[in-house]
Design a protein around this motif. Structure first.
Motif, PDB file in Angstrom:
ATOM      1  N   THR A  52      -1.830  -0.642  -5.978  1.00 29.75           N
ATOM      2  CA  THR A  52      -2.532  -1.646  -5.173  1.00 29.75           C
ATOM      3  C   THR A  52      -3.696  -2.240  -5.965  1.00 29.75           C
ATOM      4  O   THR A  52      -3.955  -3.446  -5.910  1.00 29.75           O
ATOM      5  N   ALA A  53      -4.419  -1.398  -6.719  1.00 30.35           N
ATOM      6  CA  ALA A  53      -5.525  -1.888  -7.543  1.00 30.35           C
ATOM      7  C   ALA A  53      -5.019  -2.822  -8.641  1.00 30.35           C
ATOM      8  O   ALA A  53      -5.656  -3.838  -8.946  1.00 30.35           O
ATOM      9  N   LEU A  60      -9.824  -2.157  -2.745  1.00 32.35           N
ATOM     10  CA  LEU A  60      -8.483  -2.076  -3.326  1.00 32.35           C
ATOM     11  C   LEU A  60      -7.573  -3.174  -2.784  1.00 32.35           C
ATOM     12  O   LEU A  60      -6.856  -3.824  -3.537  1.00 32.35           O
ATOM     13  N   LEU A  61      -7.603  -3.354  -1.476  1.00 35.20           N
ATOM     14  CA  LEU A  61      -6.661  -4.248  -0.810  1.00 35.20           C
ATOM     15  C   LEU A  61      -7.306  -5.611  -0.559  1.00 35.20           C
ATOM     16  O   LEU A  61      -8.285  -5.715   0.177  1.00 35.20           O
ATOM     17  N   VAL A  91       0.839  -1.198   0.000  1.00 36.88           N
ATOM     18  CA  VAL A  91       0.000   0.000   0.000  1.00 36.88           C
ATOM     19  C   VAL A  91       0.877   1.251   0.000  1.00 36.88           C
ATOM     20  O   VAL A  91       2.053   1.194   0.332  1.00 36.88           O
ATOM     21  N   LYS A 139      -9.080   0.993   2.588  1.00 39.31           N
ATOM     22  CA  LYS A 139      -8.723   0.524   1.244  1.00 39.31           C
ATOM     23  C   LYS A 139      -9.718  -0.515   0.733  1.00 39.31           C
ATOM     24  O   LYS A 139      -9.378  -1.334  -0.123  1.00 39.31           O
ATOM     25  N   ARG A 146       6.632   0.239  -4.476  1.00 38.43           N
ATOM     26  CA  ARG A 146       5.445  -0.272  -3.796  1.00 38.43           C
ATOM     27  C   ARG A 146       4.861  -1.470  -4.571  1.00 38.43           C
ATOM     28  O   ARG A 146       5.597  -2.370  -4.956  1.00 38.43           O
ATOM     29  N   ASP A 157       0.319   3.459  -2.842  1.00 37.19           N
ATOM     30  CA  ASP A 157       0.003   3.931  -4.186  1.00 37.19           C
ATOM     31  C   ASP A 157      -1.263   3.172  -4.597  1.00 37.19           C
ATOM     32  O   ASP A 157      -1.203   1.998  -4.953  1.00 37.19           O
ATOM     33  N   ASP A 158      -2.409   3.855  -4.539  1.00 36.04           N
ATOM     34  CA  ASP A 158      -3.687   3.169  -4.764  1.00 36.04           C
ATOM     35  C   ASP A 158      -3.783   2.554  -6.159  1.00 36.04           C
ATOM     36  O   ASP A 158      -4.370   1.478  -6.330  1.00 36.04           O
ATOM     37  N   GLU A 159      -3.232   3.226  -7.154  1.00 29.64           N
ATOM     38  CA  GLU A 159      -3.278   2.674  -8.515  1.00 29.64           C
ATOM     39  C   GLU A 159      -2.499   1.363  -8.582  1.00 29.64           C
ATOM     40  O   GLU A 159      -2.945   0.383  -9.199  1.00 29.64           O
ATOM     41  N   ARG A 218      -4.340  -6.097  -7.004  1.00 31.10           N
ATOM     42  CA  ARG A 218      -5.609  -6.805  -6.749  1.00 31.10           C
ATOM     43  C   ARG A 218      -6.093  -7.491  -8.013  1.00 31.10           C
ATOM     44  O   ARG A 218      -6.482  -8.666  -7.989  1.00 31.10           O
TER      45      ARG A 218
END
Length: 416
Positions: A170-171, A209-210, A164, A206, A396, A166-168, A174
């Motif tokens: 992490t997505a 996302l997570l 985690v 999250k 990340r 950087d949300d992009e 996933r």
């Protein structure tokens, strides 16, 4: 016996704050564990040949799934599949012992899938699904396919600034996990400094996302959690007793209080109760007093025959000092996770970004060090020069995906 590892890593989100002074010890009752004199028992790795089996990963929209079938021409029976926690409700798993081979022309396994009510899953062309030999298989979209060519993967990763941050990224992880790792029967473990409550806060923040992990390793390897049938996280059976050997909580706390009295509250304090547990005493210690405190605790506990590990971490003027059993730690918890989830040691891939991940990364046959790794971890990489360590160009979760691709796990990362 006392082990001291000084780990100079950022003390950020996993602990919620830095170990700053002026936090007086808070009274709390933690049931002491009985002192044991035996040495901690290592995890046993069997050398016996494994029994042939069919491992089946099944993708379905059903909340529950069962296999109804015949093994080597025997009477038909119904066997329930187990939901895979990291599969986001879409994946189920069955490990079915079978004979080494079928009895031609009878297939080794002939079956259909059912939700236990009126739902049935059969091949689109009709008839039954068949499997001819032991091995790893995936059933999705009406087809059974062998995944024996895919690396068997147990991914054990740190969270903050690794998976985690950087949300992009992490997505993207996933999506890869559900599309590529799940069909191959992979499992996901988080090895974090976060206590359970802080992990649940992160999971909520999250959401979507997570992925949820198949096991959660928490609090410097002193806590292992699994998702219970009722949906709540609960202690994984069999882990806590392993930490008792050579451990005496009361003696450890007394030694810490004695060290506090020696250096004063301006140089040392106990961390809040949420950071303590039956197998962990955590203090904040000024860097100028760290060596003295460690030596004081070491000498006092040696006189009582207490075996423990001292883990110092953090940067700046204040450091965390965790006093934990010899059998605790990120590496030991990782090995327990592999044993619990039925993976071989060589199936483990670990990923981290900071010095307090060294213990875990050293113990993994393959280790991913992401590009945003802190200097102390990069120094370890240079010293170790281990062929099993992969330094990535991606940061990340992008780095995790890049490392997995380089290990042959089948993800093509974006151009960096």
């Amino acid at each position: 016996m006392v082990s001291l590892r000084l780990v100079c890593s950022a003390a950020g989100p996993p602990r919620a704050d830095n170990p700053v002074p002026n936090q007086a010890p808070k009274n709390q009752t933690i049931r002491p564990r009985p002192q044991a004199t035996a040495n901690p028992q290592p995890l046993r790795r069997s050398t016996a040949a494994p029994q042939p089996s069919v491992e089946l990963a099944y993708s379905t929209g059903w909340s529950g799934a069962s296999l109804h079938g015949s093994i080597a021409g025997q009477e038909w029976q119904t066997l329930g599949l187990k939901p895979v926690v990291s599969g986001a409700g879409a994946w189920h798993h069955l490990n079915l012992p079978v004979p080494a081979q079928g009895n031609p022309p009878t297939p080794l396994l002939e079956f259909v899938m059912t939700n236990g009510a009126s739902g049935w899953d059969k091949p689109t062309e009709g008839g039954h699904y068949t499997i001819a030999a032991p091995g790893r298989y995936c059933l999705q979209h009406g087809r059974v396919e062998s995944v024996a060519h895919s690396r068997r993967l147990l991914l054990v990763t740190d969270l903050d600034d690794t998976l985690v941050g950087d949300d992009e990224a992490t997505a993207a992880f996933r999506d890869w996990w559900l599309a590529r790792a799940m069909p191959a029967g992979a499992r996901l473990v988080y090895n974090t400094g976060r206590a359970l409550g802080l992990f649940e806060d992160l999971l909520c923040a999250k959401r979507g996302l997570l992925p949820e992990p198949d096991l959660l390793l928490s609090a410097v390897g002193t806590r292992v959690y699994e998702r219970g049938a009722e949906g709540a996280w609960r202690a994984a059976p069999g882990h806590a007793p392993r930490l008792d050997a050579g451990w005496d909580l009361e003696a450890v706390r007394d030694a810490a209080y004695a060290a506090l009295a020696a250096v004063g509250r301006d140089a040392m304090h106990f961390r809040p109760p949420a950071e303590q547990n039956e197998h962990k005493v955590t203090c904040g210690v000024h860097v100028g007093a760290l060596a003295r405190v460690a030596q004081d605790v070491r000498e006092r506990l040696a006189r009582h025959g207490v075996q423990l590990r001292l883990v110092a971490s953090g940067v700046g003027d204040w450091r965390f000092l965790d006093l934990v059993p010899m059998a605790a730690g990120k590496r030991q918890a990782m090995d327990f996770a592999a044993e619990t989830l039925g993976f071989r040691h060589e199936d483990i891939v670990a990923a981290g970004d900071s010095g307090n991940d060294v213990d875990m990364l050293e113990g993994a046959p393959a280790a991913i060090v992401v590009a945003n790794a802190q200097p102390d971890l990069l120094e370890w990489v240079e010293r170790s020069r281990s062929p099993g360590v992969i330094r990535t160009r991606g940061s990340r979760a992008w780095g995790i995906l890049e490392g997995l691709e380089r290990l042959g796990c089948g993800f093509q990362p974006p151009t960096l």
